[in-house]
Design a protein around this motif. Structure first.
Motif, PDB file in Angstrom:
ATOM      1  N   MET A   1     -29.665  67.890   6.572  1.00 17.37           N
ATOM      2  CA  MET A   1     -29.737  66.654   7.331  1.00 17.37           C
ATOM      3  C   MET A   1     -28.724  65.627   6.812  1.00 17.37           C
ATOM      4  N   ALA A   2     -28.461  65.648   5.507  1.00 17.89           N
ATOM      5  CA  ALA A   2     -27.495  64.710   4.931  1.00 17.89           C
ATOM      6  C   ALA A   2     -26.105  64.958   5.495  1.00 17.89           C
ATOM      7  N   GLU A   3     -25.773  66.225   5.729  1.00 19.70           N
ATOM      8  CA  GLU A   3     -24.466  66.558   6.295  1.00 19.70           C
ATOM      9  C   GLU A   3     -24.326  65.989   7.710  1.00 19.70           C
ATOM     10  N   LYS A   4     -25.379  66.114   8.520  1.00 19.38           N
ATOM     11  CA  LYS A   4     -25.342  65.573   9.886  1.00 19.38           C
ATOM     12  C   LYS A   4     -25.196  64.059   9.861  1.00 19.38           C
ATOM     13  N   SER A   5     -25.876  63.428   8.950  1.00 11.76           N
ATOM     14  CA  SER A   5     -25.788  61.974   8.828  1.00 11.76           C
ATOM     15  C   SER A   5     -24.378  61.557   8.418  1.00 11.76           C
ATOM     16  N   ARG A   6     -23.776  62.291   7.499  1.00 10.84           N
ATOM     17  CA  ARG A   6     -22.414  61.991   7.049  1.00 10.84           C
ATOM     18  C   ARG A   6     -21.418  62.165   8.192  1.00 10.84           C
ATOM     19  N   ILE A   7     -21.552  63.255   8.936  1.00 10.08           N
ATOM     20  CA  ILE A   7     -20.661  63.512  10.062  1.00 10.08           C
ATOM     21  C   ILE A   7     -20.827  62.438  11.133  1.00 10.08           C
ATOM     22  N   SER A   8     -22.051  62.075  11.440  1.00 13.77           N
ATOM     23  CA  SER A   8     -22.310  61.000  12.421  1.00 13.77           C
ATOM     24  C   SER A   8     -21.667  59.700  11.974  1.00 13.77           C
ATOM     25  N   GLY A   9     -21.767  59.398  10.688  1.00 10.83           N
ATOM     26  CA  GLY A   9     -21.168  58.184  10.152  1.00 10.83           C
ATOM     27  C   GLY A   9     -19.651  58.169  10.302  1.00 10.83           C
ATOM     28  N   ILE A  10     -19.024  59.298  10.013  1.00  7.02           N
ATOM     29  CA  ILE A  10     -17.566  59.410  10.153  1.00  7.02           C
ATOM     30  C   ILE A  10     -17.164  59.231  11.611  1.00  7.02           C
ATOM     31  N   ILE A  11     -17.864  59.905  12.506  1.00 12.08           N
ATOM     32  CA  ILE A  11     -17.557  59.812  13.944  1.00 12.08           C
ATOM     33  C   ILE A  11     -17.716  58.374  14.423  1.00 12.08           C
ATOM     34  N   ASN A  12     -18.815  57.746  14.065  1.00  9.53           N
ATOM     35  CA  ASN A  12     -19.058  56.364  14.497  1.00  9.53           C
ATOM     36  C   ASN A  12     -18.020  55.402  13.936  1.00  9.53           C
ATOM     37  N   LYS A  13     -17.593  55.607  12.690  1.00  3.03           N
ATOM     38  CA  LYS A  13     -16.586  54.723  12.102  1.00  3.03           C
ATOM     39  C   LYS A  13     -15.255  54.860  12.832  1.00  3.03           C
ATOM     40  N   VAL A  14     -14.830  56.096  13.076  1.00  2.00           N
ATOM     41  CA  VAL A  14     -13.558  56.323  13.770  1.00  2.00           C
ATOM     42  C   VAL A  14     -13.589  55.676  15.148  1.00  2.00           C
ATOM     43  N   LEU A  15     -14.668  55.869  15.870  1.00  3.29           N
ATOM     44  CA  LEU A  15     -14.740  55.353  17.231  1.00  3.29           C
ATOM     45  C   LEU A  15     -14.985  53.847  17.276  1.00  3.29           C
ATOM     46  N   SER A  16     -15.667  53.295  16.301  1.00  2.56           N
ATOM     47  CA  SER A  16     -15.899  51.846  16.306  1.00  2.56           C
ATOM     48  C   SER A  16     -14.603  51.086  16.039  1.00  2.56           C
ATOM     49  N   ASP A  17     -13.671  51.700  15.341  1.00  8.15           N
ATOM     50  CA  ASP A  17     -12.375  51.077  15.074  1.00  8.15           C
ATOM     51  C   ASP A  17     -11.436  51.188  16.271  1.00  8.15           C
ATOM     52  N   SER A  18     -11.876  51.814  17.363  1.00 11.45           N
ATOM     53  CA  SER A  18     -10.979  52.125  18.476  1.00 11.45           C
ATOM     54  C   SER A  18     -11.420  51.543  19.812  1.00 11.45           C
ATOM     55  N   ASN A  19     -12.171  50.462  19.792  1.00  5.89           N
ATOM     56  CA  ASN A  19     -12.549  49.792  21.037  1.00  5.89           C
ATOM     57  C   ASN A  19     -13.397  50.674  21.957  1.00  5.89           C
ATOM     58  N   ILE A  20     -14.252  51.494  21.391  1.00  4.53           N
ATOM     59  CA  ILE A  20     -15.147  52.356  22.159  1.00  4.53           C
ATOM     60  C   ILE A  20     -16.467  51.606  22.320  1.00  4.53           C
ATOM     61  N   GLU A  21     -16.962  51.531  23.554  1.00  5.53           N
ATOM     62  CA  GLU A  21     -18.191  50.781  23.819  1.00  5.53           C
ATOM     63  C   GLU A  21     -19.435  51.500  23.309  1.00  5.53           C
ATOM     64  N   SER A  22     -19.480  52.817  23.486  1.00  2.85           N
ATOM     65  CA  SER A  22     -20.698  53.550  23.157  1.00  2.85           C
ATOM     66  C   SER A  22     -20.370  54.991  22.812  1.00  2.85           C
ATOM     67  N   VAL A  23     -21.063  55.515  21.814  1.00  6.52           N
ATOM     68  CA  VAL A  23     -20.918  56.925  21.466  1.00  6.52           C
ATOM     69  C   VAL A  23     -22.287  57.471  21.055  1.00  6.52           C
ATOM     70  N   GLU A  24     -22.579  58.664  21.528  1.00  8.13           N
ATOM     71  CA  GLU A  24     -23.784  59.371  21.116  1.00  8.13           C
ATOM     72  C   GLU A  24     -23.344  60.714  20.561  1.00  8.13           C
TER      73      GLU A  24
END
Length: 66
Positions: free
Chosen positions: A1-24
């Motif tokens: 579960m820690a790996e999924k959380s880490r991957i989600s965090g990386i994905i969210n950080k990359v997309l939040s820096d790029s003017n993305i409104e929403s990501v799931e």
């Protein structure tokens, strides 16, 4: 579960820096990750261009963090 959380965090950080409104982020069978991304950047953009746009965003972290 820690790996999924880490991957989600990386994905969210990359997309939040790029003017993305929403990501799931969805983790599916056989190590498949499905992203649902909503962005005004995609207006008038064909599907392959959207994929290219997202691929370029992840290119840097794919080799270092993912």
């Amino acid at each position: 579960m820690a790996e999924k959380s880490r991957i989600s965090g990386i994905i969210n950080k990359v997309l939040s820096d790029s003017n993305i409104e929403s990501v799931e982020v969805f983790f599916e069978e056989n190590d498949v990750i499905r992203l649902e991304v909503v962005s005004n950047n995609f207006k008038g953009m064909r599907l392959l261009k959207r994929i290219d746009f997202l691929s370029n965003l992840f290119l840097g972290v794919a080799t270092t963090e993912l």
